[in-house]
Design a protein around this motif. Structure first.
Motif, PDB file in Angstrom:
ATOM      1  N   LEU B 175      17.289 -15.527  51.947  1.00  0.00           N
ATOM      2  CA  LEU B 175      16.125 -16.253  51.414  1.00  0.00           C
ATOM      3  C   LEU B 175      15.263 -16.796  52.552  1.00  0.00           C
ATOM      4  CD1 LEU B 175      17.679 -18.331  48.500  1.00  0.00           C
ATOM      5  CD2 LEU B 175      15.793 -16.726  48.266  1.00  0.00           C
ATOM      6  N   ARG B 176      15.698 -16.604  53.778  1.00  0.00           N
ATOM      7  CA  ARG B 176      14.975 -17.166  54.915  1.00  0.00           C
ATOM      8  C   ARG B 176      13.568 -16.604  54.999  1.00  0.00           C
ATOM      9  NH1 ARG B 176      19.156 -17.972  59.730  1.00  0.00           N
ATOM     10  NH2 ARG B 176      20.314 -19.629  58.686  1.00  0.00           N
ATOM     11  N   SER B 177      12.692 -17.433  55.518  1.00  0.00           N
ATOM     12  CA  SER B 177      11.301 -17.014  55.571  1.00  0.00           C
ATOM     13  C   SER B 177      10.680 -17.401  56.902  1.00  0.00           C
ATOM     14  CB  SER B 177      10.544 -17.681  54.420  1.00  0.00           C
ATOM     15  OG  SER B 177       9.239 -17.995  54.828  1.00  0.00           O
ATOM     16  N   PRO B 178      10.372 -16.447  57.757  1.00  0.00           N
ATOM     17  CA  PRO B 178       9.713 -16.759  59.031  1.00  0.00           C
ATOM     18  C   PRO B 178       8.409 -17.510  58.795  1.00  0.00           C
ATOM     19  CG  PRO B 178      10.401 -14.471  58.961  1.00  0.00           C
ATOM     20  CD  PRO B 178      10.644 -15.029  57.595  1.00  0.00           C
ATOM     21  N   PHE B 179       7.754 -17.201  57.648  1.00  0.00           N
ATOM     22  CA  PHE B 179       6.481 -17.853  57.338  1.00  0.00           C
ATOM     23  C   PHE B 179       6.670 -19.350  57.142  1.00  0.00           C
ATOM     24  CE2 PHE B 179       3.810 -19.326  53.735  1.00  0.00           C
ATOM     25  CZ  PHE B 179       2.616 -19.420  54.421  1.00  0.00           C
ATOM     26  N   LEU B 180       7.648 -19.720  56.265  1.00  0.00           N
ATOM     27  CA  LEU B 180       7.891 -21.140  56.008  1.00  0.00           C
ATOM     28  C   LEU B 180       8.441 -21.828  57.252  1.00  0.00           C
ATOM     29  CD1 LEU B 180       9.438 -21.095  52.408  1.00  0.00           C
ATOM     30  CD2 LEU B 180       7.140 -21.778  53.086  1.00  0.00           C
ATOM     31  N   GLU B 181       9.276 -21.114  58.017  1.00  0.00           N
ATOM     32  CA  GLU B 181       9.830 -21.698  59.236  1.00  0.00           C
ATOM     33  C   GLU B 181       8.713 -21.978  60.242  1.00  0.00           C
ATOM     34  OE1 GLU B 181      12.957 -19.090  60.574  1.00  0.00           O
ATOM     35  OE2 GLU B 181      14.131 -19.451  58.752  1.00  0.00           O
ATOM     36  N   GLY B 182       7.793 -21.023  60.351  1.00  0.00           N
ATOM     37  CA  GLY B 182       6.671 -21.212  61.272  1.00  0.00           C
ATOM     38  C   GLY B 182       5.790 -22.379  60.843  1.00  0.00           C
ATOM     39  N   LEU B 183       5.628 -22.494  59.528  1.00  0.00           N
ATOM     40  CA  LEU B 183       4.775 -23.546  58.967  1.00  0.00           C
ATOM     41  C   LEU B 183       5.326 -24.936  59.272  1.00  0.00           C
ATOM     42  CD1 LEU B 183       2.276 -22.998  57.224  1.00  0.00           C
ATOM     43  CD2 LEU B 183       3.646 -23.531  55.212  1.00  0.00           C
ATOM     44  N   THR B 184       6.661 -25.042  59.375  1.00  0.00           N
ATOM     45  CA  THR B 184       7.293 -26.357  59.527  1.00  0.00           C
ATOM     46  C   THR B 184       7.995 -26.497  60.877  1.00  0.00           C
ATOM     47  OG1 THR B 184       9.256 -25.476  58.432  1.00  0.00           O
ATOM     48  CG2 THR B 184       7.694 -26.666  57.045  1.00  0.00           C
ATOM     49  N   ASP B 185       7.408 -25.887  61.925  1.00  0.00           N
ATOM     50  CA  ASP B 185       7.947 -26.071  63.270  1.00  0.00           C
ATOM     51  C   ASP B 185       9.423 -25.650  63.352  1.00  0.00           C
ATOM     52  OD1 ASP B 185       7.732 -26.652  65.860  1.00  0.00           O
ATOM     53  OD2 ASP B 185       7.892 -28.833  65.661  1.00  0.00           O
ATOM     54  N   TYR B 186       9.747 -24.536  62.744  1.00  0.00           N
ATOM     55  CA  TYR B 186      11.086 -23.934  62.809  1.00  0.00           C
ATOM     56  C   TYR B 186      12.199 -24.794  62.206  1.00  0.00           C
ATOM     57  CZ  TYR B 186       8.334 -20.765  65.446  1.00  0.00           C
ATOM     58  OH  TYR B 186       7.333 -19.896  65.791  1.00  0.00           O
ATOM     59  N   SER B 187      11.931 -25.396  61.053  1.00  0.00           N
ATOM     60  CA  SER B 187      13.007 -25.990  60.271  1.00  0.00           C
ATOM     61  C   SER B 187      13.713 -24.854  59.526  1.00  0.00           C
ATOM     62  CB  SER B 187      12.450 -26.990  59.265  1.00  0.00           C
ATOM     63  OG  SER B 187      11.828 -26.301  58.192  1.00  0.00           O
ATOM     64  N   ARG B 188      14.730 -25.201  58.733  1.00  0.00           N
ATOM     65  CA  ARG B 188      15.454 -24.156  58.004  1.00  0.00           C
ATOM     66  C   ARG B 188      14.913 -23.988  56.573  1.00  0.00           C
ATOM     67  NH1 ARG B 188      21.403 -26.201  58.721  1.00  0.00           N
ATOM     68  NH2 ARG B 188      20.297 -28.177  58.730  1.00  0.00           N
ATOM     69  N   LEU B 189      13.675 -24.410  56.359  1.00  0.00           N
ATOM     70  CA  LEU B 189      13.073 -24.289  55.027  1.00  0.00           C
ATOM     71  C   LEU B 189      13.047 -22.824  54.588  1.00  0.00           C
ATOM     72  CD1 LEU B 189      11.575 -25.697  52.720  1.00  0.00           C
ATOM     73  CD2 LEU B 189       9.461 -25.333  53.965  1.00  0.00           C
ATOM     74  N   HIS B 190      13.428 -22.570  53.327  1.00  0.00           N
ATOM     75  CA  HIS B 190      13.476 -21.191  52.846  1.00  0.00           C
ATOM     76  C   HIS B 190      12.886 -21.100  51.435  1.00  0.00           C
ATOM     77  CE1 HIS B 190      16.958 -22.373  50.412  1.00  0.00           C
ATOM     78  NE2 HIS B 190      17.340 -23.070  51.468  1.00  0.00           N
ATOM     79  N   TRP B 191      12.807 -19.863  50.910  1.00  0.00           N
ATOM     80  CA  TRP B 191      12.143 -19.640  49.622  1.00  0.00           C
ATOM     81  C   TRP B 191      12.884 -20.260  48.445  1.00  0.00           C
ATOM     82  CZ3 TRP B 191       7.385 -18.760  50.005  1.00  0.00           C
ATOM     83  CH2 TRP B 191       6.859 -17.885  50.961  1.00  0.00           C
ATOM     84  N   GLY B 192      14.114 -20.717  48.662  1.00  0.00           N
ATOM     85  CA  GLY B 192      14.927 -21.246  47.566  1.00  0.00           C
ATOM     86  C   GLY B 192      14.247 -22.329  46.758  1.00  0.00           C
ATOM     87  N   ILE B 193      13.361 -23.115  47.387  1.00  0.00           N
ATOM     88  CA  ILE B 193      12.699 -24.207  46.666  1.00  0.00           C
ATOM     89  C   ILE B 193      11.952 -23.671  45.448  1.00  0.00           C
ATOM     90  CG2 ILE B 193      10.660 -24.114  48.179  1.00  0.00           C
ATOM     91  CD1 ILE B 193      12.145 -27.304  46.601  1.00  0.00           C
ATOM     92  N   LEU B 194      11.415 -22.433  45.564  1.00  0.00           N
ATOM     93  CA  LEU B 194      10.705 -21.856  44.416  1.00  0.00           C
ATOM     94  C   LEU B 194      11.684 -21.576  43.272  1.00  0.00           C
ATOM     95  CD1 LEU B 194       8.254 -19.394  46.201  1.00  0.00           C
ATOM     96  CD2 LEU B 194       7.887 -21.765  45.468  1.00  0.00           C
TER      97      LEU B 194
END
Lengths: 319, 348
Positions: B175-194
């Motif tokens: 579920l990892r997303s380079p896009f979301l990671e880039g958006l948040t300064d390389y946190s572990r945020l992923h598409w799962g929130i959707l």
């Protein structure tokens, strides 16, 4: 390895692991018999273990070889104090007893770790110098065969636990107090009609459960783990709850179940060194207490019925 | 005060009381409460990286909260979310490492496997409740420990060669997303929130807008009346547990496919399942409430990690505050009476 040698390993180890479960399970018994479900046993054990270790580390110079016993008293008092929260919420404020128990568990581990960091500046305490140590019980260990099996290389606490189980049975089934306690748990309105103070009995039941679970945690910490950290008590309280159910809410049953679970736990640890068990994966021994409890509840191993009013707050005048 | 207002005010008062007692504890132990709360805020929202981590933490919290809440709404207490989460985690990783498939098949398969595993784990207590009248609280607690030991065993023997963790899942299941990671300064945020937000909508729709949901709630309210009206009580109990377990399994998938990408031997529980109880309670078991409660607990948990660094306060303080909030919500009878007294005076 002969049978005698195997028993010489297994029996003392079973007694060692069973002692905390017996104390805590009996505590749960007092609470549930009075009609208050206590999921918070785990948290009460945590606070007992924490108190015993801190007390032991602080006062070892004052009390010398008596330190672990005095520390148990401290653990008992603090366990009872924490259980007041559960009592107030679930009896006076009619909170959901399961939720209140969950809150006790969360609170105990949070508070204990916070205080460990506050006092020692690190996440784990030092190892205590004077824990409960292995002894040969005088006179009894001289009995041929039996003395060597049951009373040598063992711990006083295990025998205190067994004695407390018999005491609890006497109190619960042979005294007016015990009859009232159970009446309140089975049919509070009938008890109330007969002039028994339901609220008071339930408070006493919960306080005893806190005291005994505190002792259980203190015994575990001072005879098995020897220090306190985030994983010192991990599941012991819930296993005591399982023993309570598997023992069918009867003090001697609880003791038997706790001994059996202690046996399963010690086998899962020392099993790899025993000849016929080394090939059995220890996962079976680890899950045995829980699976057996589910089976007992389902009725495959005799029916286990909780006290009737257990889990429901008593509201005066409500039909 | 109307009931609706009270349902909003009571949780707010509980949160305030929790924070108040937390502050008192800090003052009593000689810590600087002000700087602790500033550190907490900075640790959650001070930098975009931390905010990404907050949302990452909120994701499993929402799903665990939904699992508890769904069971609550249908008259059941699923305290086994933790165990269902662990087996969901394992199932997702298993599918993630075992297959090589295109992403549009592999990822949904791994997510569904987690939901199915969680559902299966909750099916057992549901069945026992329906057929043998065994209380689900005890069975789910016991199932938690069975889950812990069994998954550890599988990780050690089946999914690895006596190692402490599995290998990483294939990229096609992640579920990892380079896009979301880039958006948040390389946190572990992923598409799962959707997925989590979709599930919030799903729960609301299922419970409020379908006849099956009506049945489930009805059985929760009054079993006898429901049976008299022709509903099958035992089937609804089982179904409710299965759906609740599926949400819990999905929470496990978030950790498996999004945050970590592997499963490791656990010495104890993750705590997410128990925090889910707190989320559901504080959120009043409603969809919107759960999102806010998950946000609160998620930012508390992530922000707490900054407290020892910036203010020298142990992060366990936040665990104490969360426990107190649960406690005050549970004992809300006290708060409700208090509100009643005040508002009555206002009327006079």
């Amino acid at each position: 390895m002969g049978l005698m040698e195997i028993l010489l390993i297994i029996i003392p180890s079973t007694l060692l692991w069973a002692a905390p479960l017996i104390f805590t399970g009996l505590g749960g018994n007092f609470s549930e018999s009075s009609g208050v479900v206590n999921i918070g046993l785990e948290g009460l054990m945590v606070i007992g273990a924490f108190t015993a270790i801190v007390f032991n580390l602080t006062f070892v110079d004052v009390f010398g070889s008596m330190t672990p016993w005095v520390a148990l008293l401290a653990a008992m008092v603090v366990g009872a104090l924490l259980s007041i929260l559960h009592a107030v919420a679930s009896i006076t404020f009619r909170a959901d007893q399961v939720v209140s128990g969950v809150a006790i568990n969360l609170l105990a581990i949070g508070a204990a770790l916070f205080l460990v960091k506050f006092i020692y500046g690190k996440g784990q305490t030092d190892i205590i110098q004077k824990g409960f140590s292995k002894v040969d019980i005088p006179f009894l260990s001289d009995i041929p065969v039996l003395g060597k099996l049951f009373f040598s290389n063992t711990y006083y606490t295990s025998f205190v636990a067994i004695a407390v189980a018999f005491l609890a049975w006497f109190v619960m089934f042979k005294t007016p107090f015990g009859l009232r306690l159970r009446a309140v748990g089975e049919h509070p309105m009938a008890a109330d009609t007969m002039g028994i103070n339901v609220t008071r009995m339930r408070y006493i039941g919960v306080l005893i459960s806190g005291a005994l679970a505190g002792i259980g945690g203190g015994v575990y910490a001072q005879s098995i783990s020897s220090d306190f950290g985030h994983a010192t008590i991990s599941g012991q309280g819930f296993m005591a709850l399982a023993a309570l159910i598997f023992g069918k809410w009867h003090p001697l049953g609880v003791m038997g179940a706790a001994l059996f679970f202690g046996f399963a736990q010690s086998l899962s640890i020392i099993g790899s060194s025993l000849p016929f068990l080394e090939n059995i994966p220890n996962v079976y021994l680890l899950i045995a207490p829980y699976v057996l409890t589910i089976l007992a509840l389902t009725g495959f191993i005799g029916r286990a019925d909780a006290p009737k009013a257990s889990g429901t707050p008593y509201v005066k005048g409500k039909r | 005060m109307s009931n609706r207002m009270k349902n909003i005010v009571v949780p707010l008062v509980a949160v305030l009381l929790g924070v108040l007692v937390g502050t008192i504890i800090m003052i009593a132990t000689g810590y600087n409460a002000g700087s602790a709360f500033i550190a907490l805020w900075n640790g959650a929202f001070g930098e975009i990286y931390y905010t990404g981590e907050v949302v990452r933490q909120v994701t499993p919290y929402i799903l665990a909260g939904l699992a508890v809440a769904f069971a609550f709404r249908t008259g059941l207490f699923n305290i086994g979310v933790e165990g269902q989460l662990i087996v969901g985690w394992l199932a997702a990783v298993w599918v993630g490492v075992a297959f090589e498939l295109p992403k549009f098949i592999h990822l949904p398969l791994a997510v569904l496997a987690a939901a199915a595993a969680g559902a299966l784990w909750a099916f057992i207590p549901g069945l026992l409740k329906a057929k043998f009248k065994v209380h689900e609280v005890i069975v789910t607690i016991m199932m938690n420990y069975v889950a812990l030991h069994v998954t550890n065993y599988i990780i050690r023997t089946v999914l690895s060669e006596k190692s402490d963790r599995t290998e990483m899942i294939a990229d096609s299941a992640s579920l990892r997303s380079p896009f979301l990671e880039g958006l948040t300064d390389y946190s572990r945020l992923h598409w799962g929130i959707l997925i989590a937000l979709a599930c919030v909508f799903l729960m609301w729709f299922l419970l409020e807008k379908t006849s099956k949901g009506y049945e489930l709630r009805s059985v929760g309210f009054n079993q006898h009346a429901s049976e008299y009206a022709g509903m099958s009580v035992s089937r609804n109990i089982i179904l409710s547990m299965v759906i609740s377990g599926a949400f819990a399994g999905l929470a496990g998938a978030m950790e498996a496919l999004g945050t970590f990408g592997y499963a490791a031997i656990k010495g104890g529980f993750t705590g997410v399942g128990f925090d889910g109880i707190a989320v559901a309670l504080l959120g009043g078991n409603g969809p919107i409430g759960i999102i806010f409660a998950a946000l609160l607990f998620g930012s508390l948990k992530v922000g707490a990690l900054n407290m020892p660094l910036e203010a020298g306060v142990p992060n366990e303080l936040v665990d104490i505050i969360i426990a107190l909030i649960v406690f005050f919500v549970a004992a809300s009878y006290m708060i409700r009476i208090f509100i009643d007294r005040i508002s009555k005076k206002g009327v006079k």
